[in-house]
Write a protein that holds these residues in place. Structure first.
Motif, PDB file in Angstrom:
ATOM      1  N   LEU A 191       0.806  -1.256  -0.012  1.00 34.23           N
ATOM      2  CA  LEU A 191      -0.157  -0.251   0.011  1.00 34.23           C
ATOM      3  C   LEU A 191       0.652   1.044  -0.095  1.00 34.23           C
ATOM      4  O   LEU A 191       0.206   2.054  -1.032  1.00 34.23           O
ATOM      5  N   ALA A 192       1.952   1.365   0.345  1.00 35.28           N
ATOM      6  CA  ALA A 192       2.702   2.490   0.877  1.00 35.28           C
ATOM      7  C   ALA A 192       3.608   2.929  -0.459  1.00 35.28           C
ATOM      8  O   ALA A 192       3.441   3.495  -0.921  1.00 35.28           O
ATOM      9  N   TRP A 193       3.489   1.698  -1.654  1.00 40.95           N
ATOM     10  CA  TRP A 193       4.169   1.624  -2.157  1.00 40.95           C
ATOM     11  C   TRP A 193       3.643   2.572  -3.644  1.00 40.95           C
ATOM     12  O   TRP A 193       3.069   3.453  -5.132  1.00 40.95           O
ATOM     13  N   ARG A 194       2.486   1.761  -3.438  1.00 37.77           N
ATOM     14  CA  ARG A 194       1.268   1.770  -4.541  1.00 37.77           C
ATOM     15  C   ARG A 194       0.878   3.746  -4.170  1.00 37.77           C
ATOM     16  O   ARG A 194       0.515   4.629  -5.136  1.00 37.77           O
ATOM     17  N   ALA A 210     -11.866   7.317 -13.544  1.00 41.11           N
ATOM     18  CA  ALA A 210     -11.717   5.970 -13.320  1.00 41.11           C
ATOM     19  C   ALA A 210     -11.193   5.132 -12.201  1.00 41.11           C
ATOM     20  O   ALA A 210     -10.694   4.191 -11.373  1.00 41.11           O
ATOM     21  N   LYS A 211      -9.723   6.393 -11.812  1.00 39.00           N
ATOM     22  CA  LYS A 211      -8.798   5.845 -11.027  1.00 39.00           C
ATOM     23  C   LYS A 211     -10.009   6.048  -9.608  1.00 39.00           C
ATOM     24  O   LYS A 211      -9.504   5.507  -8.526  1.00 39.00           O
ATOM     25  N   GLY A 212     -10.403   7.107  -9.793  1.00 40.64           N
ATOM     26  CA  GLY A 212     -11.122   6.741  -8.263  1.00 40.64           C
ATOM     27  C   GLY A 212     -12.054   5.897  -8.456  1.00 40.64           C
ATOM     28  O   GLY A 212     -12.235   4.668  -7.006  1.00 40.64           O
ATOM     29  N   GLY A 213     -12.670   4.839  -8.965  1.00 41.37           N
ATOM     30  CA  GLY A 213     -13.102   4.085  -8.885  1.00 41.37           C
ATOM     31  C   GLY A 213     -12.437   2.378  -8.828  1.00 41.37           C
ATOM     32  O   GLY A 213     -12.049   1.859  -8.418  1.00 41.37           O
ATOM     33  N   ASP A 214     -11.081   2.687  -9.140  1.00 36.88           N
ATOM     34  CA  ASP A 214     -10.262   1.533  -8.122  1.00 36.88           C
ATOM     35  C   ASP A 214      -9.339   2.254  -7.364  1.00 36.88           C
ATOM     36  O   ASP A 214      -9.310   0.851  -6.295  1.00 36.88           O
ATOM     37  N   ILE A 215      -9.234   2.989  -6.747  1.00 36.46           N
ATOM     38  CA  ILE A 215      -8.822   3.189  -5.778  1.00 36.46           C
ATOM     39  C   ILE A 215      -9.921   2.577  -4.409  1.00 36.46           C
ATOM     40  O   ILE A 215      -9.869   2.434  -3.621  1.00 36.46           O
ATOM     41  N   GLY A 216     -11.200   3.489  -4.764  1.00 31.23           N
ATOM     42  CA  GLY A 216     -12.620   2.816  -3.772  1.00 31.23           C
ATOM     43  C   GLY A 216     -12.275   0.908  -4.120  1.00 31.23           C
ATOM     44  O   GLY A 216     -12.837   0.402  -3.232  1.00 31.23           O
ATOM     45  N   ALA A 217     -12.550   0.712  -5.339  1.00 32.63           N
ATOM     46  CA  ALA A 217     -12.130  -0.830  -5.297  1.00 32.63           C
ATOM     47  C   ALA A 217     -11.464  -1.757  -4.475  1.00 32.63           C
ATOM     48  O   ALA A 217     -11.519  -2.527  -3.846  1.00 32.63           O
ATOM     49  N   TYR A 218     -10.365  -1.272  -4.401  1.00 36.83           N
ATOM     50  CA  TYR A 218      -9.362  -1.902  -3.458  1.00 36.83           C
ATOM     51  C   TYR A 218      -9.138  -1.173  -2.295  1.00 36.83           C
ATOM     52  O   TYR A 218      -8.751  -2.504  -1.597  1.00 36.83           O
ATOM     53  N   PHE A 219      -9.530   0.198  -1.657  1.00 39.28           N
ATOM     54  CA  PHE A 219      -9.804  -0.264  -0.253  1.00 39.28           C
ATOM     55  C   PHE A 219     -10.825  -0.861   0.936  1.00 39.28           C
ATOM     56  O   PHE A 219     -10.487  -1.497   1.476  1.00 39.28           O
ATOM     57  N   LEU A 220     -11.685  -0.717  -0.383  1.00 42.93           N
ATOM     58  CA  LEU A 220     -13.366  -0.926   0.403  1.00 42.93           C
ATOM     59  C   LEU A 220     -13.377  -3.321   0.053  1.00 42.93           C
ATOM     60  O   LEU A 220     -13.563  -3.957   0.493  1.00 42.93           O
ATOM     61  N   GLY A 221     -12.050  -3.538  -0.946  1.00 42.53           N
ATOM     62  CA  GLY A 221     -12.716  -4.722  -0.944  1.00 42.53           C
ATOM     63  C   GLY A 221     -11.767  -5.615  -0.573  1.00 42.53           C
ATOM     64  O   GLY A 221     -11.379  -6.378   0.689  1.00 42.53           O
ATOM     65  N   ARG A 265     -17.088  -8.545  -4.273  1.00 47.03           N
ATOM     66  CA  ARG A 265     -18.035  -7.753  -4.299  1.00 47.03           C
ATOM     67  C   ARG A 265     -18.277  -6.626  -3.996  1.00 47.03           C
ATOM     68  O   ARG A 265     -18.505  -5.693  -4.208  1.00 47.03           O
ATOM     69  N   VAL A 266     -18.201  -6.469  -2.811  1.00 45.47           N
ATOM     70  CA  VAL A 266     -17.496  -5.639  -1.883  1.00 45.47           C
ATOM     71  C   VAL A 266     -16.698  -4.230  -2.608  1.00 45.47           C
ATOM     72  O   VAL A 266     -17.093  -2.859  -2.385  1.00 45.47           O
ATOM     73  N   GLY A 267     -15.721  -4.481  -3.136  1.00 37.10           N
ATOM     74  CA  GLY A 267     -14.941  -4.056  -3.847  1.00 37.10           C
ATOM     75  C   GLY A 267     -15.599  -3.164  -5.288  1.00 37.10           C
ATOM     76  O   GLY A 267     -15.366  -2.325  -5.578  1.00 37.10           O
ATOM     77  N   GLY A 268     -16.650  -3.954  -5.947  1.00 38.54           N
ATOM     78  CA  GLY A 268     -17.388  -3.673  -7.008  1.00 38.54           C
ATOM     79  C   GLY A 268     -17.752  -2.533  -6.683  1.00 38.54           C
ATOM     80  O   GLY A 268     -17.909  -1.144  -7.071  1.00 38.54           O
ATOM     81  N   TYR A 269     -18.662  -2.903  -5.595  1.00 36.49           N
ATOM     82  CA  TYR A 269     -19.507  -1.545  -4.575  1.00 36.49           C
ATOM     83  C   TYR A 269     -18.444  -0.102  -4.900  1.00 36.49           C
ATOM     84  O   TYR A 269     -18.466   0.930  -4.141  1.00 36.49           O
ATOM     85  N   GLY A 270     -17.193  -0.338  -3.971  1.00 39.27           N
ATOM     86  CA  GLY A 270     -16.626   0.560  -3.819  1.00 39.27           C
ATOM     87  C   GLY A 270     -16.203   1.367  -4.938  1.00 39.27           C
ATOM     88  O   GLY A 270     -16.118   2.697  -4.786  1.00 39.27           O
ATOM     89  N   ALA A 271     -15.935   0.243  -5.986  1.00 40.57           N
ATOM     90  CA  ALA A 271     -16.291   1.192  -7.031  1.00 40.57           C
ATOM     91  C   ALA A 271     -16.910   2.020  -7.581  1.00 40.57           C
ATOM     92  O   ALA A 271     -16.317   3.741  -7.950  1.00 40.57           O
TER      93      ALA A 271
END
Length: 295
Positions: free
Chosen positions: A2-5, A163-174, A192-198
């Protein structure tokens, strides 16, 4: 991980927007963006060619990259030269360049044919490289002019942020709340939760981008309606998620985790741009049909 990202994102995103700012000041011809897109294309076709070669296909790198580069460049032609209608439309040039390129792919393989075997697989691999990267990037770059020359990067920024907001939301919630897998055989890390996060991340990022950035590009201009920016972000997040899965399809079928080992925690350049270029044509369509342009 996560720190690298977070660290790499903190470097890449400001550099990208600095490039956009310089290109905006350079004029409508967008030469800096054109050169940047060609560099991205060259690296991306190399990564995709390397992936496909692992499946015992033998696509060349030069021909798909050259034709893809010409197709991307064709989208700039009406902005570099003064053509009469209908040749003053970039999408006309892109469609013609794409069609002629397909003819050349078949001609090239017909010339190289010696005996049965491998030609169709190789032709299919080269057409995939050309369409997935050349055509998608060519169409996506037309966001540079869809809202007018001075507001082009408002449109491009809206795609990147959503697009990247969706990536970040999917990553953190997932990562923290996801348990049930979305498509485990294709992408084991997505839930599936990551999908909602996206959806949440893409919608929120889009609303914030239009709210704060519209006035920066055009002082005194009100942002588009909230419902339009929210809908735009949610749609881009959905399509971006599918784009991520589409690249996962290529990697899993080629039995690779990342497209390349270019950047720690991110993988290759394809892993970084997959959701953006996949959602790009949809973003362009939405800019035509949604009331995002209020000036």
């Amino acid at each position: 991980m996560l720190a690298w990202r977070l660290g790499i994102s903190a470097i890449l995103i400001p550099l990208l927007f600095l490039l956009f700012r310089v290109d905006l000041r350079a004029g409508e011809e967008a030469l800096i963006l054109w050169a940047f897109c060609l560099l991205v294309l060259i690296r991306s076709t190399f990564e995709l060619k390397t992936l496909l070669t692992r499946r015992n296909m033998q696509p060349t790198w030069l021909v798909p990259t050259l034709l893809a580069g010409l197709t991307v460049t064709s989208g700039w032609m009406p902005h570099w030269f003064n053509f009469a209608a209908p040749w003053n439309e970039s999408l006309v040039w892109i469609s013609m360049a794409s069609s002629l390129s397909i003819l050349l792919f078949f001609l090239n393989r017909a010339i190289l044919f010696r005996e049965p075997g491998q030609q169709m697989e190789t032709l299919g691999a080269e057409l995939l490289m050309f369409t997935y990267l050349g055509v998608l990037i060519a169409v996506t770059t037309q966001l540079r002019w869809v809202a007018g020359a001075s507001m082009g990067y408002l449109a491009i920024g809206s795609l990147i942020f959503a697009a990247k907001g969706g990536d970040i939301g999917a990553y953190f919630l997932g990562r923290y709340f996801g348990k049930a897998k979305l498509i485990p055989r294709l992408s084991p890390g997505k839930t599936r939760v990551g999908g909602y996060g996206a959806l949440l991340g893409g919608g929120l990022a889009s609303v914030l981008w239009f709210h704060f950035a519209t006035g920066q590009f055009m002082p005194g201009q009100d942002p588009p309606a909230l419902w339009a920016t929210l809908l735009y972000g949610v749609i881009i997040a959905i399509v971006g998620l599918v784009g991520d899965l589409a690249e996962s399809l290529i990697k899993r079928d080629c039995e690779q985790k990342d497209s390349a080992a270019l950047m720690p925690a991110f993988g290759g350049l394809l892993d970084l741009i997959d959701s953006v270029i996949y959602a790009g044509p949809v973003a362009l369509l939405l800019w035509y049909i949604l009331p995002l342009q209020t000036w």
